[in-house]
Design a protein around this motif. Structure first.
Motif, PDB file in Angstrom:
ATOM      1  N   SER A 291     -48.028   9.453  41.226  1.00 43.90           N
ATOM      2  CA  SER A 291     -48.430   8.056  41.055  1.00 43.90           C
ATOM      3  C   SER A 291     -47.616   7.435  39.946  1.00 43.90           C
ATOM      4  O   SER A 291     -47.216   8.111  39.007  1.00 43.90           O
ATOM      5  CB  SER A 291     -49.910   7.955  40.676  1.00 43.90           C
ATOM      6  OG  SER A 291     -50.734   8.162  41.770  1.00 43.90           O
TER       7      SER A 291
ATOM      8  N   ASP B 176     -56.650   0.243  45.204  1.00 43.24           N
ATOM      9  CA  ASP B 176     -57.084   0.377  43.814  1.00 43.24           C
ATOM     10  C   ASP B 176     -58.563   0.718  43.698  1.00 43.24           C
ATOM     11  O   ASP B 176     -58.954   1.559  42.890  1.00 43.24           O
ATOM     12  CB  ASP B 176     -56.787  -0.907  43.034  1.00 43.24           C
ATOM     13  CG  ASP B 176     -55.295  -1.155  42.875  1.00 43.24           C
ATOM     14  OD1 ASP B 176     -54.520  -0.182  42.895  1.00 43.24           O
ATOM     15  OD2 ASP B 176     -54.893  -2.322  42.741  1.00 43.24           O
TER      16      ASP B 176
ATOM     17  N   CYS C  33     -57.435   5.050  44.973  1.00 43.42           N
ATOM     18  CA  CYS C  33     -57.099   5.515  43.622  1.00 43.42           C
ATOM     19  C   CYS C  33     -58.338   6.033  42.890  1.00 43.42           C
ATOM     20  O   CYS C  33     -58.259   7.011  42.143  1.00 43.42           O
ATOM     21  CB  CYS C  33     -56.433   4.408  42.820  1.00 43.42           C
ATOM     22  SG  CYS C  33     -54.742   4.053  43.358  1.00 43.42           S
TER      23      CYS C  33
ATOM     24  N   PRO D  42     -48.859   4.529  37.888  1.00 47.91           N
ATOM     25  CA  PRO D  42     -49.888   3.527  37.609  1.00 47.91           C
ATOM     26  C   PRO D  42     -49.373   2.384  36.754  1.00 47.91           C
ATOM     27  O   PRO D  42     -48.374   2.512  36.044  1.00 47.91           O
ATOM     28  CB  PRO D  42     -50.971   4.318  36.883  1.00 47.91           C
ATOM     29  CG  PRO D  42     -50.292   5.515  36.351  1.00 47.91           C
ATOM     30  CD  PRO D  42     -49.135   5.807  37.255  1.00 47.91           C
ATOM     31  N   ASP D  43     -50.106   1.269  36.823  1.00 54.36           N
ATOM     32  CA  ASP D  43     -49.729   0.099  36.032  1.00 54.36           C
ATOM     33  C   ASP D  43     -49.756   0.404  34.538  1.00 54.36           C
ATOM     34  O   ASP D  43     -48.936  -0.098  33.776  1.00 54.36           O
ATOM     35  CB  ASP D  43     -50.656  -1.077  36.349  1.00 54.36           C
ATOM     36  CG  ASP D  43     -50.455  -1.585  37.770  1.00 54.36           C
ATOM     37  OD1 ASP D  43     -49.308  -1.553  38.259  1.00 54.36           O
ATOM     38  OD2 ASP D  43     -51.444  -2.009  38.391  1.00 54.36           O
TER      39      ASP D  43
ATOM     40  N   GLU E 118     -55.164   0.293  36.740  1.00 55.84           N
ATOM     41  CA  GLU E 118     -54.466  -0.375  37.832  1.00 55.84           C
ATOM     42  C   GLU E 118     -54.906  -1.835  37.839  1.00 55.84           C
ATOM     43  O   GLU E 118     -56.089  -2.141  37.650  1.00 55.84           O
ATOM     44  CB  GLU E 118     -54.789   0.260  39.191  1.00 55.84           C
ATOM     45  CG  GLU E 118     -54.346   1.699  39.340  1.00 55.84           C
ATOM     46  CD  GLU E 118     -52.849   1.897  39.527  1.00 55.84           C
ATOM     47  OE1 GLU E 118     -52.083   0.917  39.440  1.00 55.84           O
ATOM     48  OE2 GLU E 118     -52.446   3.051  39.747  1.00 55.84           O
TER      49      GLU E 118
END
Length: 184
Positions: A69, A107, A111, A71-72, A97
């Motif tokens: 992943s 999300d 996730c 992620p943000d 996220e």
């Protein structure tokens, strides 16, 4: 995908396109709200945890079973070390996220299940469209067993990390989506 094919491909406007070393092509929709929200969260990590805190944004983390992943936002343990070229999911204290129009199901559902399954202590969903933040804690194989939802504009949201530090998200400073106007 070959280099020739990539060079001849027109990718949709408004998407960030990442090419993984493993040959994967990842297309992520980007918006001003998405980018501004990540910037705001990164600022909050500096204020909460200091400028030397180990964080990443849109950087691959290694998960088992080839479920990597990017992620943000990820906040890592202070003593985290790369294993090869990347950090491991085992070093993660918090993943956040930011919901975009096209990523809401991923999300909120995919996730949430994935990060709980791998024991990520805190999963934070920041949703500019619902104007709320959801903090998931107490991961289990079937999902997180605790969740706290707070609306934008309700002050500071302290999030306890597994190492004893506190990340504080300022819900008063998160950007709101701007209405679309005429086309350009």
């Amino acid at each position: 995908m070959s280099v020739d094919a990539i060079m001849r491909t027109t990718f949709p406007e408004g998407y960030a396109v990442f090419f993984g070393a493993d040959g994967k092509v990842i297309m992520t929709p980007q918006s001003f709200e998405h980018s501004s929200t990540i910037k705001s969260m990164l600022y909050d990590t500096v204020v909460s945890l200091g400028r030397r805190a180990k964080t990443s944004s849109d950087v691959y983390l290694d998960f088992p079973a080839d479920e990597n992943s990017a992620p943000d936002l990820a906040i890592l343990r202070e003593d985290a070390h790369k294993q090869g070229k990347r950090y491991s999911f085992e070093d993660v204290l918090l993943i956040a996220e930011v919901v975009s129009v096209s990523s809401a199901r991923k999300d909120y559902d995919d996730c949430t299940a994935k990060y709980a399954r791998y024991g990520i202590p805190v999963y934070l969903i920041v949703d500019p469209y619902a104007q709320e933040a959801v903090v998931h804690t107490q991961p289990a194989k079937t999902g997180y067993t605790a969740a706290l939802t707070r609306k934008y504009g309700t002050g500071k949201l302290p999030v306890e990390l597994a190492d004893g530090r506190t990340f504080t998200l300022d819900l008063d400073e998160l950007p709101l989506p701007e209405p679309e106007t005429g086309s350009r």
